[in-house]
Design an enzyme around this catalytic site. Structure first.
Site, PDB file in Angstrom:
ATOM      1  N   LYS A  65      -0.003  -3.407  -9.578  1.00 34.86           N
ATOM      2  CA  LYS A  65       0.739  -2.683  -8.929  1.00 34.86           C
ATOM      3  C   LYS A  65       2.451  -3.274  -9.123  1.00 34.86           C
ATOM      4  O   LYS A  65       3.286  -2.455  -9.465  1.00 34.86           O
ATOM      5  CB  LYS A  65       0.638  -2.594  -7.337  1.00 34.86           C
ATOM      6  CG  LYS A  65       0.962  -1.300  -6.939  1.00 34.86           C
ATOM      7  CD  LYS A  65      -0.118  -1.102  -5.607  1.00 34.86           C
ATOM      8  CE  LYS A  65      -0.084  -2.065  -4.571  1.00 34.86           C
ATOM      9  NZ  LYS A  65       1.086  -2.448  -3.568  1.00 34.86           N
ATOM     10  N   ARG A 106       1.978   0.955   4.075  1.00 35.99           N
ATOM     11  CA  ARG A 106       0.829   0.405   3.807  1.00 35.99           C
ATOM     12  C   ARG A 106      -0.356   1.112   4.914  1.00 35.99           C
ATOM     13  O   ARG A 106      -1.450   0.752   4.949  1.00 35.99           O
ATOM     14  CB  ARG A 106       0.686  -1.225   3.876  1.00 35.99           C
ATOM     15  CG  ARG A 106       1.167  -1.730   5.135  1.00 35.99           C
ATOM     16  CD  ARG A 106       0.473  -3.405   5.162  1.00 35.99           C
ATOM     17  NE  ARG A 106       1.291  -4.091   3.745  1.00 35.99           N
ATOM     18  CZ  ARG A 106       0.729  -4.513   2.774  1.00 35.99           C
ATOM     19  NH1 ARG A 106      -0.520  -4.418   2.853  1.00 35.99           N
ATOM     20  NH2 ARG A 106       1.516  -5.071   1.872  1.00 35.99           N
ATOM     21  N   ARG A 116      -9.381 -14.993 -12.430  1.00 37.22           N
ATOM     22  CA  ARG A 116      -7.964 -15.719 -12.659  1.00 37.22           C
ATOM     23  C   ARG A 116      -8.190 -17.216 -12.580  1.00 37.22           C
ATOM     24  O   ARG A 116      -8.791 -17.591 -11.682  1.00 37.22           O
ATOM     25  CB  ARG A 116      -7.180 -14.960 -11.529  1.00 37.22           C
ATOM     26  CG  ARG A 116      -5.983 -14.045 -12.059  1.00 37.22           C
ATOM     27  CD  ARG A 116      -5.103 -13.799 -10.920  1.00 37.22           C
ATOM     28  NE  ARG A 116      -5.012 -12.396 -10.687  1.00 37.22           N
ATOM     29  CZ  ARG A 116      -4.420 -11.875  -9.742  1.00 37.22           C
ATOM     30  NH1 ARG A 116      -4.383 -12.398  -8.522  1.00 37.22           N
ATOM     31  NH2 ARG A 116      -4.086 -10.629  -9.441  1.00 37.22           N
ATOM     32  N   ARG A 150      -7.643 -19.920  -7.351  1.00 33.19           N
ATOM     33  CA  ARG A 150      -6.860 -20.004  -6.018  1.00 33.19           C
ATOM     34  C   ARG A 150      -7.954 -19.412  -4.858  1.00 33.19           C
ATOM     35  O   ARG A 150      -8.851 -18.519  -5.272  1.00 33.19           O
ATOM     36  CB  ARG A 150      -5.481 -19.087  -6.071  1.00 33.19           C
ATOM     37  CG  ARG A 150      -4.380 -19.766  -6.634  1.00 33.19           C
ATOM     38  CD  ARG A 150      -3.065 -18.994  -6.433  1.00 33.19           C
ATOM     39  NE  ARG A 150      -3.607 -17.404  -6.691  1.00 33.19           N
ATOM     40  CZ  ARG A 150      -2.674 -16.738  -7.013  1.00 33.19           C
ATOM     41  NH1 ARG A 150      -1.221 -16.914  -6.998  1.00 33.19           N
ATOM     42  NH2 ARG A 150      -2.669 -15.192  -7.119  1.00 33.19           N
ATOM     43  N   ARG A 160      -9.903  -8.147   0.992  1.00 33.24           N
ATOM     44  CA  ARG A 160      -8.536  -7.253   0.850  1.00 33.24           C
ATOM     45  C   ARG A 160      -9.095  -5.978   0.327  1.00 33.24           C
ATOM     46  O   ARG A 160      -8.020  -5.108   0.840  1.00 33.24           O
ATOM     47  CB  ARG A 160      -7.733  -8.021  -0.197  1.00 33.24           C
ATOM     48  CG  ARG A 160      -7.285  -9.424   0.286  1.00 33.24           C
ATOM     49  CD  ARG A 160      -6.790 -10.167  -0.872  1.00 33.24           C
ATOM     50  NE  ARG A 160      -5.837  -9.631  -1.895  1.00 33.24           N
ATOM     51  CZ  ARG A 160      -5.165 -10.153  -2.991  1.00 33.24           C
ATOM     52  NH1 ARG A 160      -6.155 -11.085  -3.540  1.00 33.24           N
ATOM     53  NH2 ARG A 160      -4.214  -9.548  -3.466  1.00 33.24           N
TER      54      ARG A 160
END
Ligand SMILES: [Zn+2]
Length: 220
Positions: free
Chosen positions: A13, A88, A127, A161, A172
């Site tokens: 995004k 949101r 990642r 991370r 999330r």
């Protein structure tokens, strides 16, 4: 053009927002930037937001809404803006509608970036970041370093991370489903939603988005 960008974490995004804003010559207004700017300038809203964050609490909608309103009233936003991260939830979306109505304005479109959940998990959980420089970002499938666990740029150690762990990603996504997805229905009822696939190369997604927004604009 006044656009809201929505999509799950891992949809790219932020990257898309930056390109689209540039292509459309409108400012990219992200909630993250709003918070950072208000906190670093020590505005009243920034101080208020920080007091909640310091306590580990969520910043109330009123504070976020006031920051967004303040930003949308800046001179560079007269001809439009691209909102990223705001609204949101439905109550923020309603507040945004009220704000715009008050100024005799309306949204031109809501761009919904669609990514399958399995892909979101794969994107984020794969990642790997360099310990020496967080700008050195790799991915186990999409951008694998030449040597596993070692940064191609500086030879630093690559790590995952905590935020990127599969467990955190699933949490999330859950928050996104329960809080943010309902705004898509809210905007669908207004005929504003254009959904595009966020799969493929960054520039392909930008192209798709520009075309979809153009169609939306022509139809309006
Ligand atoms: Zn590195």
């Amino acid at each position: 053009m006044r656009i809201v960008l929505v999509g799950p974490p891992g949809a790219g995004k932020g990257t898309q927002a930056a390109f689209l804003a540039q292509n459309l010559s409108i400012p990219h207004i992200s909630t993250g930037d709003l918070f950072r700017a208000n906190i670093s300038k020590q505005t009243e809203l920034g101080k208020l937001a920080k007091s909640y964050m310091d306590k580990g609490e969520l910043v109330p909608d009123e504070v976020t809404i006031a920051m967004a309103k303040d930003r949308m009233e800046q001179p560079d936003a007269v001809n439009g803006f691209l909102l990223d991260g705001f609204p949101r939830n439905v109550s923020q979306a309603e507040a945004l509608d009220e704000m715009l109505q008050h100024e005799d304005m309306k949204l031109d479109g809501v761009l919904d970036l669609e990514v399958p959940e399995t892909e979101v998990v794969k994107r984020i959980a794969g990642r790997r970041i360099c310990r020496n420089d967080s700008a050195h970002v790799f991915h186990v499938s999409y951008k694998a370093p030449k040597q596993e666990g070692v940064c191609d740029v500086c030879g630093g150690e690559l790590y995952q991370r905590d935020d990127d762990s599969e467990e955190t990603v699933r949490k999330r996504l859950e928050v996104y489903h329960t809080q943010t997805e309902p705004i898509i229905d809210y905007y669908k009822a207004q005929g504003l939603v254009v959904t595009i696939s966020a799969l493929g190369k960054v520039e392909e997604v930008t192209g798709r988005a520009m075309e979809a927004l153009k169609r939306e604009d022509d139809a309006a």
